[in-house]
Design a protein around this motif. Structure first.
Motif, PDB file in Angstrom:
ATOM      1  N   HIS A   1       9.298   2.263   0.707  1.00  0.00           N
ATOM      2  CA  HIS A   1       7.191   3.168  -0.018  1.00  0.00           C
ATOM      3  C   HIS A   1       7.957   4.176   0.029  1.00  0.00           C
ATOM      4  O   HIS A   1       7.897   4.864  -0.577  1.00  0.00           O
ATOM      5  CB  HIS A   1       6.198   1.877   0.189  1.00  0.00           C
ATOM      6  CG  HIS A   1       5.747   2.859  -0.502  1.00  0.00           C
ATOM      7  ND1 HIS A   1       5.262   3.105  -1.830  1.00  0.00           N
ATOM      8  CD2 HIS A   1       4.422   2.766  -0.022  1.00  0.00           C
ATOM      9  CE1 HIS A   1       4.211   3.844  -2.100  1.00  0.00           C
ATOM     10  NE2 HIS A   1       3.340   3.754  -1.247  1.00  0.00           N
TER      11      HIS A   1
ATOM     12  N   GLU B   1       8.137   3.722  -8.920  1.00  0.00           N
ATOM     13  CA  GLU B   1       8.439   3.200  -7.399  1.00  0.00           C
ATOM     14  C   GLU B   1       7.871   2.653  -7.555  1.00  0.00           C
ATOM     15  O   GLU B   1       7.988   1.325  -6.481  1.00  0.00           O
ATOM     16  CB  GLU B   1       7.871   4.471  -6.264  1.00  0.00           C
ATOM     17  CG  GLU B   1       8.787   4.600  -5.224  1.00  0.00           C
ATOM     18  CD  GLU B   1       7.306   4.017  -4.121  1.00  0.00           C
ATOM     19  OE1 GLU B   1       7.990   3.240  -3.910  1.00  0.00           O
ATOM     20  OE2 GLU B   1       6.470   4.174  -5.000  1.00  0.00           O
ATOM     21  N   ILE B   2       6.794   1.787  -7.398  1.00  0.00           N
ATOM     22  CA  ILE B   2       5.236   0.979  -7.315  1.00  0.00           C
ATOM     23  C   ILE B   2       6.251   0.051  -7.458  1.00  0.00           C
ATOM     24  O   ILE B   2       6.208  -1.525  -7.271  1.00  0.00           O
ATOM     25  CB  ILE B   2       3.990   1.429  -7.661  1.00  0.00           C
ATOM     26  CG1 ILE B   2       3.789   2.502  -6.668  1.00  0.00           C
ATOM     27  CG2 ILE B   2       3.000  -0.127  -7.601  1.00  0.00           C
ATOM     28  CD1 ILE B   2       3.611   1.847  -5.142  1.00  0.00           C
TER      29      ILE B   2
ATOM     30  N   PRO C   1       4.951  -1.705  -3.284  1.00  0.00           N
ATOM     31  CA  PRO C   1       4.607  -2.280  -1.580  1.00  0.00           C
ATOM     32  C   PRO C   1       2.987  -2.810  -1.129  1.00  0.00           C
ATOM     33  O   PRO C   1       2.664  -2.988  -1.890  1.00  0.00           O
ATOM     34  CB  PRO C   1       4.202  -0.420  -1.555  1.00  0.00           C
ATOM     35  CG  PRO C   1       3.817  -0.144  -2.648  1.00  0.00           C
ATOM     36  CD  PRO C   1       4.844  -0.760  -3.610  1.00  0.00           C
TER      37      PRO C   1
ATOM     38  N   TYR D   1       3.749   4.439   4.572  1.00  0.00           N
ATOM     39  CA  TYR D   1       4.822   5.448   4.242  1.00  0.00           C
ATOM     40  C   TYR D   1       5.423   6.076   5.774  1.00  0.00           C
ATOM     41  O   TYR D   1       6.421   5.642   5.050  1.00  0.00           O
ATOM     42  CB  TYR D   1       3.763   7.170   4.306  1.00  0.00           C
ATOM     43  CG  TYR D   1       2.112   7.447   3.188  1.00  0.00           C
ATOM     44  CD1 TYR D   1       2.992   6.739   1.783  1.00  0.00           C
ATOM     45  CD2 TYR D   1       1.186   7.379   3.344  1.00  0.00           C
ATOM     46  CE1 TYR D   1       1.928   7.778   0.964  1.00  0.00           C
ATOM     47  CE2 TYR D   1       0.346   8.088   2.382  1.00  0.00           C
ATOM     48  CZ  TYR D   1       0.665   7.718   1.576  1.00  0.00           C
ATOM     49  OH  TYR D   1      -0.450   8.109   0.496  1.00  0.00           O
TER      50      TYR D   1
ATOM     51  N   VAL E   1       9.696  -1.176  -5.690  1.00  0.00           N
ATOM     52  CA  VAL E   1       9.846  -1.137  -4.135  1.00  0.00           C
ATOM     53  C   VAL E   1       7.729  -2.529  -3.766  1.00  0.00           C
ATOM     54  O   VAL E   1       8.638  -3.424  -2.694  1.00  0.00           O
ATOM     55  CB  VAL E   1       9.292   0.281  -3.487  1.00  0.00           C
ATOM     56  CG1 VAL E   1       9.055  -0.079  -1.983  1.00  0.00           C
ATOM     57  CG2 VAL E   1      10.416   1.179  -3.807  1.00  0.00           C
TER      58      VAL E   1
END
Length: 361
Positions: free
Chosen positions: A196, A179-180, A185, A191, A183
């Motif tokens: 993210h 995910e990191i 972030p 959040y 995405v």
């Protein structure tokens, strides 16, 4: 069908919301508070942020995990239609009502504090969390009901096998790393109302369900290895805190975050899985308190900051004010006025009222 009550999960939810209140109050004393729409004290307490940087990587993800676990227990006694209706009442209704009637209140206090023209501004504010949870319920429920239907299948056995090893639960960090990578972030802790936050919440919600679905083996593993997880998380926090950029990055932070969470699940299962009158009260109160806390803490800031006290006294004063006033509002208003209960996530009393009336007849 009766289900086993997991008091440790209830305690972790209560603790996480309590920390959320303290975290939001601490923001008031940071130089950048106004950039995210918070009232700002003229006297900063930047030292407060040091412990907050430890909490920040796991306090919100923990709530997503716990929410996924809660859905597992809710599904045990409901079909998909009943679940959707129940979650609409408990999540969607307070979310929509909150956007229209609750979050505009703390923005009005903000405008008043800074002598701005007062205007009504509906927005998600801190209730973004509820919107995310409802989307997860809708998106993931078909998958969860499929898994429930195949409760003795190969997937369940494979997951249970993986969970027997100390690294088994921690292996989910791979998905958070992906995910990191996708995405990208700006900060791991961003959040609220970000993609993210949405995807990390989706993963937490999914794996929270999967942990409980895997059976007792998960709880036995995290209970056995809880101090290993906490120790690993503490080491990674120290590395992150001391600023070793080559050793600490958001990929590593996913391991730290999940290690804290797994350690807390182990501690909870070992020491907190027992009923108490205090827990029963707090479990019911924590949801409406979460919904109203921003307005109350802004009101506390409006009253206390102009007194020009020492900033630490201001922090303590706003904290005490927020907790006391939130629980007074809950105890003497939200809890007792039947029409308000569903708007703040409390169980509807309609059935009980009808049953009492029928008994009288």
């Amino acid at each position: 069908m009766t289900t086993e009550r997991r008091y440790d999960i209830d305690w972790l939810r209560v603790i996480a919301i309590g920390l959320l209140l303290i975290y939001h109050i601490a923001i008031i004393f940071q130089p950048w508070a106004m950039f995210i729409g918070f009232i700002r004290s003229e006297d900063a307490l930047e030292g407060l942020w040091k412990p907050m940087t430890m909490l920040n990587v796991w306090r919100i993800p923990l709530l997503f995990f716990v929410s996924g676990m809660g859905l597992y227990f809710a599904m045990k006694k409901r079909n998909w239609k009943q679940l959707f209706i129940e979650r609409s009442k408990r999540i969607l209704l307070p979310f929509v009502f909150g956007i229209l009637a609750i979050t505009p209140l703390h923005f009005l206090v903000f405008q008043n504090y800074y002598n701005m023209p007062l205007s009504y501004f509906p927005h998600m504010g801190h209730l973004w969390f509820l919107g995310n949870i409802f989307v997860y319920v809708v998106v993931l429920s078909p998958v969860f009901y499929y898994l429930k239907k195949n409760g003795n299948g190969k997937f369940k056995k494979a997951i249970s096998k993986v969970m027997t090893y100390a690294l088994g639960p921690l292996s989910i960090s791979v998905f958070f790393m992906i995910e990191i990578g996708i995405v990208k972030p700006q900060l791991f802790e961003l959040y609220a109302k970000t993609w993210h936050g949405f995807f990390i919440g989706l993963l937490g919600f999914f794996f929270g369900f999967l942990f409980v679905y895997s059976g007792k083996v998960f709880w036995q593993t995290v209970s056995k290895w809880k101090w290993l997880y906490i120790g690993l998380a503490a080491i990674l926090f120290v590395i992150r805190f001391t600023g070793f950029e080559s050793l600490s990055n958001m990929y590593i932070t996913t391991i730290e975050s999940n290690s804290w969470i797994l350690g807390l699940f182990g501690i909870g299962y070992s020491y907190l899985n027992k009923p108490s009158a205090l827990l029963s009260y707090l479990s019911a109160a924590v949801y409406p308190v979460y919904i109203i806390h921003m307005f109350v803490l802004y009101a506390g800031a409006l009253l206390i900051l102009p007194l020009d006290l020492h900033p630490m006294l201001e922090f303590v004063g706003i904290t005490v004010f927020t907790f006391i006033v939130c629980f007074l509002i809950y105890e003497f208003t939200l809890k007792r006025i039947t029409i308000l209960r569903p708007l703040f996530g409390l169980k509807w009393k309609f059935k009980r009222v009808v049953q009492k009336e029928l008994k009288r007849i």
